[in-house]
Motif scaffolding. Structure first.
Motif, PDB file in Angstrom:
ATOM      1  N   PRO A 446       0.709  -1.339  -0.189  1.00  0.00           N
ATOM      2  CA  PRO A 446       0.190   0.014   0.027  1.00  0.00           C
ATOM      3  C   PRO A 446       0.989   1.297   0.006  1.00  0.00           C
ATOM      4  CG  PRO A 446      -0.986  -1.512   1.348  1.00  0.00           C
ATOM      5  CD  PRO A 446       0.369  -2.218   0.961  1.00  0.00           C
ATOM      6  N   CYS A 449       2.399   1.788  -3.282  1.00  0.00           N
ATOM      7  CA  CYS A 449       1.296   2.051  -4.197  1.00  0.00           C
ATOM      8  C   CYS A 449       0.846   3.450  -4.264  1.00  0.00           C
ATOM      9  CB  CYS A 449       0.100   1.090  -3.892  1.00  0.00           C
ATOM     10  SG  CYS A 449      -1.370   1.422  -5.147  1.00  0.00           S
ATOM     11  N   ASP A 450       0.649   4.112  -3.089  1.00  0.00           N
ATOM     12  CA  ASP A 450       0.495   5.499  -2.627  1.00  0.00           C
ATOM     13  C   ASP A 450       1.431   6.295  -3.459  1.00  0.00           C
ATOM     14  OD1 ASP A 450      -1.984   4.708  -1.782  1.00  0.00           O
ATOM     15  OD2 ASP A 450      -1.404   5.109   0.416  1.00  0.00           O
ATOM     16  N   LEU A 453       2.496   4.888  -7.852  1.00  0.00           N
ATOM     17  CA  LEU A 453       1.754   4.464  -8.901  1.00  0.00           C
ATOM     18  C   LEU A 453       0.756   5.626  -9.061  1.00  0.00           C
ATOM     19  CD1 LEU A 453       0.890   0.681  -8.022  1.00  0.00           C
ATOM     20  CD2 LEU A 453       2.831   1.531  -9.552  1.00  0.00           C
ATOM     21  N   LYS A 455      -3.301   6.448 -10.368  1.00  0.00           N
ATOM     22  CA  LYS A 455      -4.534   6.064 -10.056  1.00  0.00           C
ATOM     23  C   LYS A 455      -4.926   5.073 -10.913  1.00  0.00           C
ATOM     24  CE  LYS A 455      -6.186   9.978  -7.236  1.00  0.00           C
ATOM     25  NZ  LYS A 455      -7.243  10.747  -7.090  1.00  0.00           N
ATOM     26  N   GLU A 457      -3.296   2.629 -12.417  1.00  0.00           N
ATOM     27  CA  GLU A 457      -2.269   1.743 -12.177  1.00  0.00           C
ATOM     28  C   GLU A 457      -2.618   0.876 -10.821  1.00  0.00           C
ATOM     29  OE1 GLU A 457       1.886   2.806 -14.483  1.00  0.00           O
ATOM     30  OE2 GLU A 457       1.340   3.483 -12.449  1.00  0.00           O
ATOM     31  N   TYR A 458      -3.388   1.278  -9.893  1.00  0.00           N
ATOM     32  CA  TYR A 458      -3.725   0.943  -8.509  1.00  0.00           C
ATOM     33  C   TYR A 458      -4.374  -0.505  -8.721  1.00  0.00           C
ATOM     34  CZ  TYR A 458      -3.403   5.375  -6.196  1.00  0.00           C
ATOM     35  OH  TYR A 458      -2.840   6.561  -5.558  1.00  0.00           O
ATOM     36  N   GLN A 459      -5.187  -0.756  -9.722  1.00  0.00           N
ATOM     37  CA  GLN A 459      -5.888  -2.260  -9.878  1.00  0.00           C
ATOM     38  C   GLN A 459      -4.985  -3.095 -10.762  1.00  0.00           C
ATOM     39  OE1 GLN A 459      -8.145  -3.097  -7.717  1.00  0.00           O
ATOM     40  NE2 GLN A 459      -8.353  -0.829  -6.950  1.00  0.00           N
TER      41      GLN A 459
END
Length: 518
Positions: A446, A449-450, A453, A455, A457-459
């Motif tokens: 996480p 990710c924050d 990455l 937004k 690309e989050y999934q």
């Protein structure tokens, strides 16, 4: 001004219009020159060069050179003759007379002080402050220095002949003189010194005069100027030497010859110094692993550093004139080295005879001062220039602060790229994010990710390659830079330093110039 080596900026042939302007300027500055004399100095059809230089202090000076001899130099739009012109026309400028021991101080960059001026029976020349004048010695009318009057003649008399007399710009044996053919001053009998006993170029000063000059220099020593004091002290030492010569009349010629050796650095002394530095470099500097060694590198990095303190190594003043000729002599006559041309036009030392008796018996001098000897152009005591060091840094942004918290790096902290890489690597290892199936990938948690990455690309993105991880981290940090000058605290600033582009462009008359752009 020319006590130290200058830097040549350009050297071009003079144009016809500039030649006529130069002749007119010389005629205006020196009206005593006849038309024939002007034509001799500035001939219509012979090649005359304009050489633009920078002195060691940064002054821009223009030289006018005929037959490889500088005749005039222009400083701040004012023309001055060199000693080469004054030897042909000794009456061109008003003159001040001084004692021969003072010449060495003038060559070293000192000004002529009034206590060292010998006033002739006709009195001082009529001068205003700033007027161009020359300096000559008591036994020769050939000028040895050119400068400007520090004060007017009336002020010199009112000051009781104390203080600065002539601000010296150029002297015999300085770098401007050495830019020419390096000829010596002619012997022109000085009418004021006819009553003195002259033997060749030697002179004798009676004890009364010697004491008088020494007393004057002692008065100058009380001047508040530190530079003047040093010059005066040195002059007293020189005059004390002359006093001892009077006491030992049978040794006068020997002492004078030694003084001339110190000033003119004859070929024999320079040859001996060259051989000493060569043997010293071979015995204590050069290693077998360095061979083959470029001869230019050998001279610059090894021989110059072996020059004793207080002396200057100059191959051009030796009988060899060139390094290649000296090394050929060392190879053929002494069998010390083997020199070969490994690349066309570039010579290298390929072999050294370490068992050579001459090399083995050589004893390294104890008084060698490598720091002073590195001053190749004679600038002893000056700190060598070191350029500033510029580094690119990266500042921690608010978005990346969670990634750097474990390393105690807060927002705004400036880090080098290597430090960023180490902190990110430690974070990944500490949180066990290295992909078990492929060590080249890092699993995204996480925090990563924050921080790294988008937004969108989050999934989709579950892991990143190491290089991608580092590049994304640096890309989301603010670029900064650090400038470090030697001996000063680092200067850190935000932003990006624009690179400087240097290009060579051809201009008129097939000249080339440098252009810079940021």
């Amino acid at each position: 001004m020319f006590a130290r080596q200058f830097r040549v900026r350009s050297n071009t042939a003079i144009k016809g219009s500039d030649r006529r302007k130069l002749k007119a300027d010389i005629s205006t500055a020196f009206p005593s020159l006849s038309a024939d004399e002007l034509s001799e100095l500035v001939p219509n059809k012979e090649e005359l060069n304009v050489v633009k230089i920078y002195t060691h202090k940064g002054d821009a000076v223009t030289l006018f050179v005929l037959h490889k001899n500088p005749l005039f130099f222009e400083l701040e739009k004012r023309l001055y003759p060199t000693v080469y012109v004054l030897w042909r026309y000794p009456a061109l400028l008003p003159t001040f007379r001084t004692w021969p021991p003072v010449l060495q101080k003038l060559i070293g960059g000192a000004d002529l002080m009034l206590p060292g001026v010998v006033v002739p029976s006709s009195g001082l020349p009529d001068l205003k402050q700033g007027d161009c004048c020359a300096v000559l010695l008591v036994n020769n009318r050939a000028p040895v220095a050119v400068g400007t009057a520090a004060v007017s003649s009336a002020e010199m008399r009112s000051l009781g002949m104390k203080g600065r007399g002539v601000c010296v710009l150029h002297t015999y044996m300085d770098s401007l003189w050495s830019f020419g053919d390096k000829s010596g001053p002619p012997s022109l009998l000085d009418a004021e010194s006819e009553g003195q006993e002259v033997i060749g170029e030697q002179y004798e000063v009676d004890e009364e005069e010697n004491e008088g000059v020494e007393k004057c220099f002692e008065e100058v020593q009380q001047s508040p100027s530190g530079t003047v004091t040093e010059q005066a002290c040195a002059a007293v030492d020189e005059l004390n030497l002359a006093e001892r010569q009077d006491e030992k009349g049978d040794k006068c010629n020997e002492d004078e010859e030694v003084n001339q050796d110190d000033q003119k650095m004859p070929q024999e002394i320079m040859d001996a110094l060259l051989l000493q530095c060569f043997l010293h470099a071979l015995k204590s500097k050069v290693k077998k692993s360095e061979l083959p060694l470029l001869t230019s590198t050998f001279l610059r990095n090894h021989m110059f550093s072996c020059c004793p303190s207080g002396k200057q190594l100059d191959i051009k003043k030796s009988s060899y004139k060139k390094l290649s000729k000296f090394l050929q002599t060392m190879q053929k006559q002494h069998n010390l080295v083997q020199v070969k041309e490994l690349t066309k036009g570039v010579e290298s030392i390929v072999e050294v005879d370490w068992k050579n008796p001459e090399l083995r018996s050589f004893h390294v001098p104890e008084d060698t001062d490598a720091e002073a000897a590195l001053a190749q152009d004679g600038e002893e005591g000056e700190t060598p220039y070191h350029p500033p060091e510029i580094k690119t840094l990266y500042s921690v942004s608010a978005r990346l602060e969670p990634l750097f918290l474990d390393a105690n790096k807060r927002k705004g902290t400036m880090l080098e790229p290597a430090e960023v890489r180490n902190i990110v690597t430690e974070y990944v290892k500490r949180n066990e994010l290295v992909d078990n199936n492929n060590k080249n990938y890092v699993t995204i948690n996480p925090t990563l990710c924050d921080c790294l990455l988008e937004k969108s690309e989050y999934q989709e993105v579950e892991s990143l390659k190491w290089d991608d991880l580092f590049s994304r981290t640096l890309g989301r940090m603010q670029e900064c830079y650090q400038v470090v000058f030697p001996g000063q605290a680092p200067i850190k600033k935000k932003g990006h330093i624009e690179p400087i582009d240097i290009s060579v462009a051809s201009r008129g008359s097939n000249k080339k110039g440098f252009e810079t752009a940021t």
